[in-house]
Scaffold this motif. Structure first.
Motif, PDB file in Angstrom:
ATOM      1  N   PHE A 333      46.740 -49.029 -22.411  1.00  0.00           N
ATOM      2  CA  PHE A 333      45.615 -48.689 -23.271  1.00  0.00           C
ATOM      3  C   PHE A 333      44.570 -47.885 -22.498  1.00  0.00           C
ATOM      4  CE2 PHE A 333      47.655 -52.276 -25.133  1.00  0.00           C
ATOM      5  CZ  PHE A 333      47.513 -52.147 -26.506  1.00  0.00           C
ATOM      6  N   ALA A 334      44.173 -46.758 -23.067  1.00  0.00           N
ATOM      7  CA  ALA A 334      43.063 -45.971 -22.529  1.00  0.00           C
ATOM      8  C   ALA A 334      41.838 -46.273 -23.383  1.00  0.00           C
ATOM      9  CB  ALA A 334      43.387 -44.482 -22.573  1.00  0.00           C
ATOM     10  N   VAL A 335      40.829 -46.873 -22.780  1.00  0.00           N
ATOM     11  CA  VAL A 335      39.626 -47.295 -23.501  1.00  0.00           C
ATOM     12  C   VAL A 335      38.538 -46.247 -23.290  1.00  0.00           C
ATOM     13  CG1 VAL A 335      37.919 -49.120 -23.812  1.00  0.00           C
ATOM     14  CG2 VAL A 335      40.261 -49.704 -23.126  1.00  0.00           C
ATOM     15  N   TRP A 336      38.065 -45.648 -24.378  1.00  0.00           N
ATOM     16  CA  TRP A 336      37.064 -44.577 -24.318  1.00  0.00           C
ATOM     17  C   TRP A 336      35.797 -45.012 -25.042  1.00  0.00           C
ATOM     18  CZ3 TRP A 336      37.885 -39.920 -21.814  1.00  0.00           C
ATOM     19  CH2 TRP A 336      39.201 -39.666 -21.410  1.00  0.00           C
ATOM     20  N   ARG A 337      34.654 -44.716 -24.409  1.00  0.00           N
ATOM     21  CA  ARG A 337      33.375 -44.915 -25.091  1.00  0.00           C
ATOM     22  C   ARG A 337      33.124 -43.756 -26.037  1.00  0.00           C
ATOM     23  NH1 ARG A 337      29.353 -47.972 -22.340  1.00  0.00           N
ATOM     24  NH2 ARG A 337      27.864 -47.128 -23.829  1.00  0.00           N
ATOM     25  N   LYS A 338      32.464 -44.012 -27.167  1.00  0.00           N
ATOM     26  CA  LYS A 338      32.267 -42.980 -28.186  1.00  0.00           C
ATOM     27  C   LYS A 338      31.282 -41.892 -27.782  1.00  0.00           C
ATOM     28  CE  LYS A 338      33.523 -45.185 -32.533  1.00  0.00           C
ATOM     29  NZ  LYS A 338      33.049 -45.610 -33.868  1.00  0.00           N
ATOM     30  N   ASP A 339      30.436 -42.152 -26.791  1.00  0.00           N
ATOM     31  CA  ASP A 339      29.411 -41.169 -26.478  1.00  0.00           C
ATOM     32  C   ASP A 339      29.902 -40.104 -25.497  1.00  0.00           C
ATOM     33  OD1 ASP A 339      29.637 -42.904 -24.412  1.00  0.00           O
ATOM     34  OD2 ASP A 339      27.498 -43.225 -24.110  1.00  0.00           O
ATOM     35  N   ALA A 340      31.209 -39.954 -25.378  1.00  0.00           N
ATOM     36  CA  ALA A 340      31.741 -38.872 -24.549  1.00  0.00           C
ATOM     37  C   ALA A 340      31.405 -37.530 -25.194  1.00  0.00           C
ATOM     38  CB  ALA A 340      33.256 -39.017 -24.414  1.00  0.00           C
ATOM     39  N   GLY A 341      31.197 -36.503 -24.379  1.00  0.00           N
ATOM     40  CA  GLY A 341      30.922 -35.180 -24.930  1.00  0.00           C
ATOM     41  C   GLY A 341      30.426 -34.221 -23.875  1.00  0.00           C
ATOM     42  N   PHE A 342      30.263 -32.981 -24.269  1.00  0.00           N
ATOM     43  CA  PHE A 342      29.690 -32.002 -23.353  1.00  0.00           C
ATOM     44  C   PHE A 342      28.328 -31.577 -23.883  1.00  0.00           C
ATOM     45  CE2 PHE A 342      32.875 -29.844 -26.034  1.00  0.00           C
ATOM     46  CZ  PHE A 342      32.070 -28.998 -26.762  1.00  0.00           C
ATOM     47  N   GLN A 343      27.425 -31.276 -22.964  1.00  0.00           N
ATOM     48  CA  GLN A 343      26.047 -30.959 -23.321  1.00  0.00           C
ATOM     49  C   GLN A 343      25.566 -29.764 -22.520  1.00  0.00           C
ATOM     50  OE1 GLN A 343      24.668 -34.961 -22.246  1.00  0.00           O
ATOM     51  NE2 GLN A 343      24.035 -35.244 -24.361  1.00  0.00           N
ATOM     52  N   ILE A 344      24.573 -29.075 -23.073  1.00  0.00           N
ATOM     53  CA  ILE A 344      23.943 -27.953 -22.380  1.00  0.00           C
ATOM     54  C   ILE A 344      22.432 -28.072 -22.550  1.00  0.00           C
ATOM     55  CG2 ILE A 344      25.872 -26.345 -22.612  1.00  0.00           C
ATOM     56  CD1 ILE A 344      24.611 -25.243 -25.081  1.00  0.00           C
ATOM     57  N   SER A 345      21.688 -27.581 -21.577  1.00  0.00           N
ATOM     58  CA  SER A 345      20.233 -27.655 -21.652  1.00  0.00           C
ATOM     59  C   SER A 345      19.626 -26.608 -20.726  1.00  0.00           C
ATOM     60  CB  SER A 345      19.751 -29.052 -21.249  1.00  0.00           C
ATOM     61  OG  SER A 345      18.336 -29.085 -21.162  1.00  0.00           O
ATOM     62  N   ASP A 346      18.542 -25.994 -21.195  1.00  0.00           N
ATOM     63  CA  ASP A 346      17.812 -25.044 -20.343  1.00  0.00           C
ATOM     64  C   ASP A 346      16.532 -25.669 -19.794  1.00  0.00           C
ATOM     65  OD1 ASP A 346      16.312 -25.217 -22.603  1.00  0.00           O
ATOM     66  OD2 ASP A 346      16.081 -23.063 -22.911  1.00  0.00           O
ATOM     67  N   GLN A 347      16.335 -26.979 -20.028  1.00  0.00           N
ATOM     68  CA  GLN A 347      15.115 -27.634 -19.560  1.00  0.00           C
ATOM     69  C   GLN A 347      15.140 -27.867 -18.055  1.00  0.00           C
ATOM     70  OE1 GLN A 347      12.509 -28.340 -21.837  1.00  0.00           O
ATOM     71  NE2 GLN A 347      13.855 -26.976 -22.980  1.00  0.00           N
ATOM     72  N   PHE A 348      16.252 -28.406 -17.555  1.00  0.00           N
ATOM     73  CA  PHE A 348      16.337 -28.738 -16.129  1.00  0.00           C
ATOM     74  C   PHE A 348      16.225 -27.476 -15.268  1.00  0.00           C
ATOM     75  CE2 PHE A 348      18.906 -29.456 -12.269  1.00  0.00           C
ATOM     76  CZ  PHE A 348      18.183 -30.503 -11.730  1.00  0.00           C
ATOM     77  N   GLY A 349      16.782 -26.366 -15.728  1.00  0.00           N
ATOM     78  CA  GLY A 349      16.770 -25.141 -14.942  1.00  0.00           C
ATOM     79  C   GLY A 349      15.690 -24.166 -15.346  1.00  0.00           C
ATOM     80  N   PHE A 350      14.628 -24.649 -16.004  1.00  0.00           N
ATOM     81  CA  PHE A 350      13.586 -23.755 -16.513  1.00  0.00           C
ATOM     82  C   PHE A 350      12.954 -22.926 -15.400  1.00  0.00           C
ATOM     83  CE2 PHE A 350       9.136 -22.926 -17.693  1.00  0.00           C
ATOM     84  CZ  PHE A 350       9.336 -22.204 -18.858  1.00  0.00           C
ATOM     85  N   LEU A 351      12.603 -23.571 -14.284  1.00  0.00           N
ATOM     86  CA  LEU A 351      11.937 -22.862 -13.193  1.00  0.00           C
ATOM     87  C   LEU A 351      12.906 -21.992 -12.385  1.00  0.00           C
ATOM     88  CD1 LEU A 351       9.514 -25.633 -11.868  1.00  0.00           C
ATOM     89  CD2 LEU A 351       9.012 -23.737 -13.417  1.00  0.00           C
ATOM     90  N   LYS A 352      14.205 -22.165 -12.602  1.00  0.00           N
ATOM     91  CA  LYS A 352      15.207 -21.353 -11.906  1.00  0.00           C
ATOM     92  C   LYS A 352      15.864 -20.344 -12.832  1.00  0.00           C
ATOM     93  CE  LYS A 352      16.377 -24.971  -8.557  1.00  0.00           C
ATOM     94  NZ  LYS A 352      17.469 -25.764  -7.954  1.00  0.00           N
ATOM     95  N   ASP A 353      15.398 -20.293 -14.091  1.00  0.00           N
ATOM     96  CA  ASP A 353      16.005 -19.414 -15.088  1.00  0.00           C
ATOM     97  C   ASP A 353      17.508 -19.687 -15.185  1.00  0.00           C
ATOM     98  OD1 ASP A 353      16.071 -17.486 -17.056  1.00  0.00           O
ATOM     99  OD2 ASP A 353      16.491 -15.860 -15.641  1.00  0.00           O
ATOM    100  N   GLY A 354      17.825 -20.972 -15.310  1.00  0.00           N
ATOM    101  CA  GLY A 354      19.227 -21.377 -15.374  1.00  0.00           C
ATOM    102  C   GLY A 354      19.502 -22.285 -16.547  1.00  0.00           C
ATOM    103  N   THR A 355      20.763 -22.462 -16.844  1.00  0.00           N
ATOM    104  CA  THR A 355      21.206 -23.342 -17.917  1.00  0.00           C
ATOM    105  C   THR A 355      22.145 -24.385 -17.337  1.00  0.00           C
ATOM    106  OG1 THR A 355      21.029 -21.636 -19.620  1.00  0.00           O
ATOM    107  CG2 THR A 355      22.496 -23.484 -20.084  1.00  0.00           C
ATOM    108  N   ALA A 356      21.829 -25.643 -17.572  1.00  0.00           N
ATOM    109  CA  ALA A 356      22.660 -26.736 -17.064  1.00  0.00           C
ATOM    110  C   ALA A 356      23.755 -27.048 -18.071  1.00  0.00           C
ATOM    111  CB  ALA A 356      21.805 -27.974 -16.816  1.00  0.00           C
ATOM    112  N   VAL A 357      24.971 -27.243 -17.585  1.00  0.00           N
ATOM    113  CA  VAL A 357      26.103 -27.646 -18.431  1.00  0.00           C
ATOM    114  C   VAL A 357      26.724 -28.886 -17.812  1.00  0.00           C
ATOM    115  CG1 VAL A 357      26.599 -25.337 -19.298  1.00  0.00           C
ATOM    116  CG2 VAL A 357      27.675 -26.105 -17.186  1.00  0.00           C
ATOM    117  N   ARG A 358      27.191 -29.771 -18.665  1.00  0.00           N
ATOM    118  CA  ARG A 358      27.813 -30.982 -18.147  1.00  0.00           C
ATOM    119  C   ARG A 358      28.822 -31.523 -19.146  1.00  0.00           C
ATOM    120  NH1 ARG A 358      22.899 -35.455 -18.723  1.00  0.00           N
ATOM    121  NH2 ARG A 358      23.236 -35.950 -20.926  1.00  0.00           N
ATOM    122  N   ALA A 359      29.801 -32.234 -18.627  1.00  0.00           N
ATOM    123  CA  ALA A 359      30.773 -32.944 -19.450  1.00  0.00           C
ATOM    124  C   ALA A 359      30.832 -34.377 -18.948  1.00  0.00           C
ATOM    125  CB  ALA A 359      32.147 -32.290 -19.356  1.00  0.00           C
TER     126      ALA A 359
END
Length: 380
Positions: A333-359
């Motif tokens: 059995f592979a048990v997965w939590r429902k809140d899995a997903g990928f997200q993007i945000s420009d808040q963390f990299g605002f001062l670096k003019d960057g976009t953060a991505v995560r999975a």
């Protein structure tokens, strides 16, 4: 929403002034500022809801599952827009994120619907998931499996005799999904210039990294370094030893037989590519060119199905060249939590003019019936 509630409460205090007098100039100014704040909060909430609705429609209409290598069929309905690649979905989310992403909307881009797609998209990359193991989805921090350790005791009895009792034993197997994640910062120039053509490989790379991280732990995890215990290290699994190397298929016959002895059936074999290459080099007889693994009516030039005695074989570079796993996928059995997903945000990299991505995924492997797994070990 919290700001709107705060403004509303302050406005009520002005309206409920016990003096019942007209508002002063300062109070009138405060009242106008509060009304403007409520209007701004309502407008932000409306933009948020509209953006979420647009993203949901894009996700439902433009399913990326067909293009990510799954076997399920997808036929766009008449009158709808053409299918888009996963990177375009991320690019759209990025455009939305620039207007509404704040520290308070951390989960805005991982709705339950997207979480299901995320886990589905991992399947083509994950050997363990592709081998047919059961997938359990839960919201709980810890998931419990009821495991029967011993069966009831049955016996023959005479009429009106006491029925035999006892023998039955069960206990819960508790599994806690562990966090598996990958993240990075992208330069906004790359994101803006490349668009979906750039975000597509980013999406695939993130999901591939997470799926491979899950596979490594699912096969060989020891529970160390915040991980979980994998199939090969689950207490109670069966073992079989082959000396030297595979010179025939007897080792697999023995492993399959051990599973049959406990009322299980081998449905998956996982091995290192080098082990499979060694098996492919085996010949029917000395001096023959015909591979041992070819079908009886096949020729040396015909393709060889990746299976042993009818059981599918899966290749993983994470498996050591000295171990082979044989198991009944229905018992894993592979048990997965429902809140899995990928997200993007420009808040963390605002001062670096960057976009953060995560999975991010939260998962673990459980083998309630450990005897349904046999590890073949090749010794010197």
């Amino acid at each position: 929403m919290a700001k709107r509630d705060e403004y509303t409460e302050l406005l009520k205090k002005l309206d409920l002034d016990p003096a019942k007098r007209s508002l002063s100039a300062a109070e009138s100014k405060t009242q106008n500022e509060l009304l403007d704040g409520i209007a701004a909060a309502d407008a932000a909430m409306k933009r948020h809801l509209e953006a979420a609705a647009n993203e949901e429609r894009a996700t439902r209409v433009n399913s990326p599952l067909q293009l990510m290598g799954t076997t399920r069929k997808y036929e766009p309905k008449e009158g709808r827009v053409a299918t888009v690649i996963p990177g375009e979905l991320l690019a759209r989310s990025l455009d939305i994120a620039r207007g509404i992403t704040t520290p308070g909307t951390g989960k805005a881009f991982s709705p339950e619907e997207m979480a299901k797609k995320f886990v589905d998209l991992l399947a083509p990359q994950s050997v363990v998931m592709a081998s047919g193991v059961n997938r359990v989805t839960t919201n709980a921090e810890t998931y419990s499996f009821p495991v029967i350790r011993t069966d009831f005791t049955a016996g023959f009895v005479g009429e009106l005799d006491d029925l035999p009792t006892g023998g039955f034993g069960a206990e819960p197997l508790k599994v806690t999904p562990k966090k598996i994640a990958a993240a990075d910062m992208l330069a906004n120039e790359l994101v803006e210039d490349g668009g979906s053509a750039f975000m597509d490989p980013v999406a695939k790379s993130l999901m591939r990294s997470v799926s491979l991280g899950f596979d490594r732990e699912a096969l060989l995890g020891t529970g160390a370094n915040k991980g979980f215990v994998g199939i090969a290290n689950t207490p109670g699994i069966q073992t079989h030893t082959v000396k030297g190397s595979f010179k025939d298929l007897d080792g697999f016959v023995a492993a399959f037989g051990k599973l049959e002895a406990v009322n299980s059936k081998a449905t998956a074999v996982v091995m290192n590519p080098s082990v499979w290459a060694g098996l492919m080099a085996l010949r029917e007889t000395s001096g023959s060119l015909k591979p041992l693994l070819s079908e009886s009516a096949g020729s040396p030039t015909a393709g060889v199905q990746r299976s042993i005695l009818g059981v599918p074989v899966w290749i993983s570079s994470f498996m050591p060249g000295t171990d082979v796993l044989v198991y009944e996928a229905d018992q894993v059995f592979a048990v997965w939590r429902k809140d899995a997903g990928f997200q993007i945000s420009d808040q963390f990299g605002f001062l670096k003019d960057g976009t953060a991505v995560r999975a991010i995924a939260r998962a673990a492997i459980a083998v309630p019936n450990a005897a349904a797994v046999c590890k073949i070990t090749i010794t010197a």
